[in-house]
Design a protein around this motif. Sequence first.
Motif, PDB file in Angstrom:
ATOM      1  N   SER A 136       0.834  -1.192   0.000  1.00 33.27           N
ATOM      2  CA  SER A 136       0.000   0.000   0.000  1.00 33.27           C
ATOM      3  C   SER A 136       0.873   1.249   0.000  1.00 33.27           C
ATOM      4  O   SER A 136       1.528   1.536   1.011  1.00 33.27           O
ATOM      5  CB  SER A 136      -0.932  -0.003   1.220  1.00 33.27           C
ATOM      6  N   THR A 168      -0.152   4.222   0.241  1.00 33.44           N
ATOM      7  CA  THR A 168      -0.731   5.189   1.172  1.00 33.44           C
ATOM      8  C   THR A 168      -0.695   4.726   2.617  1.00 33.44           C
ATOM      9  O   THR A 168      -0.956   5.502   3.531  1.00 33.44           O
ATOM     10  CB  THR A 168      -2.192   5.473   0.789  1.00 33.44           C
ATOM     11  N   GLN A 192      -2.850   2.681   3.868  1.00 33.99           N
ATOM     12  CA  GLN A 192      -4.223   2.450   4.304  1.00 33.99           C
ATOM     13  C   GLN A 192      -4.456   0.962   4.548  1.00 33.99           C
ATOM     14  O   GLN A 192      -4.002   0.109   3.795  1.00 33.99           O
ATOM     15  CB  GLN A 192      -5.220   2.948   3.253  1.00 33.99           C
ATOM     16  N   GLN A 252      -6.842  -0.417  -1.763  1.00 32.66           N
ATOM     17  CA  GLN A 252      -7.132   0.702  -2.642  1.00 32.66           C
ATOM     18  C   GLN A 252      -6.772   0.317  -4.082  1.00 32.66           C
ATOM     19  O   GLN A 252      -5.856  -0.485  -4.294  1.00 32.66           O
ATOM     20  CB  GLN A 252      -6.322   1.942  -2.237  1.00 32.66           C
ATOM     21  N   ASP A 277      -3.117  -0.887  -5.505  1.00 34.05           N
ATOM     22  CA  ASP A 277      -2.284  -1.657  -4.579  1.00 34.05           C
ATOM     23  C   ASP A 277      -1.853  -2.966  -5.229  1.00 34.05           C
ATOM     24  O   ASP A 277      -2.590  -3.558  -6.026  1.00 34.05           O
ATOM     25  CB  ASP A 277      -3.058  -1.967  -3.297  1.00 34.05           C
TER      26      ASP A 277
END
Length: 416
Positions: free
Chosen positions: A377, A379, A381, A385, A388
């Motif tokens: 990931s 980000t 998170q 997402q 990914d």
Amino acid sequence: MTLLWIAIAVLLLPALWLLVSPLRKARSLHDQQRDFEANDSSAEQNVAIFKRRLASLEAARERGDIDTARFEEDRLELERSLLEDTAFRERRPLKTASAGRIVVPVVMVAVVAVSVIWYQQKGAEGDLVLLAVQQEVQNDPDGSLTMYIERMEEQAERQPGNPNVWSSLFPLYRETGQMPKAVDALERLIDIEGRIPPLLAQLAQIRFFMAERELTDEVQALVDETLEQDPRQPTVLGLLGVNAFDNGDYQQAIDHWRRAIANIEDPNTVASLREGIRVAQERMGIELEIEPEEAVAVGNGIRVRVGLDEELAGRVDDNDTVFITARDIEGELPPLAVVRTQVSELPMTVTLDDSAAMSPQAQISQVREARLMVRVSPTGQAAPQPGDLFGDLESVSVGPIDEGEAVEVVINRVFE
């Protein structure tokens, strides 16, 4: 109860004092208003302002700043404004300082009455009575469970709409073997609280055992209604496990009981279900599984070697987050184990055991097989997402970590 009403009275006193407070200031306010009206000079002030503005307007005409037409227009506007400001407005006669005093005691009585009625409707007076009954029986030398039930039945007649009466009577009836009364109390509670999963599950359970552990149509309907609202309801899952065990379907019984354990906090109930799992495994003739509390000691879990496909290496940075997660096969429980690292650490070998669990109710040692998911990931998170990278293995056996080689998961796909 006397203390309760004294407390309510004490709380009402500040409110009543605030209502009386304006009366104490009425005479002073009346005198101030009377003096203001008697000495009002606003009309004279408006005339003085008019004269200053008119003089200013005439000076502007003499200087040639405005012409005669503009002067007449502005003067007309000033005169109209003066008329509006000085027009006679008849004031209403000033009432006496004692006017309206009768309203205050009426409002005070209304406040007290509304407060008492509201508390009787919404307050916890009934619950305090139940507590007093409990304490009375406990302190009575001749107090007994039978006496307590009788006293609670009296309260049920006086407070039929109080859910705490029926939630107290239901377990009392159940523990004393009065099953029809227990069902009636539980149904009364459901009528008040609504058809929520915990209550429906208890009703299904008690009817199941009243039917000599038979999954009747009535019980099945309650089970279906409960699971439709909460698929993880532990009481119903335990019931289904018992039914499967009685029918000789030991693997299904084990599966139901494992799911129930993941959502139960009571250690005694968990121990009982674990014993049922142990007996079911014995009936199946398989080697007994290690209990979760023993699994940590021997190191039950999964060793995982994680690598990144070379074709995707250019799509990630060294600081991107990598989540290595183990979940149950059905995907019904929280993650059983999670390890967080970075792309710069790949390739690497990690151990997923109970020390990496997110919750004590969902640990990797509770299952025989798990699904592995490795995700990159950018980000950081926790939820996947688009974009990914990931790789997974659908079914991996859980066992002693010090035995066997590490399973390999390659990050080779992209979330769309």
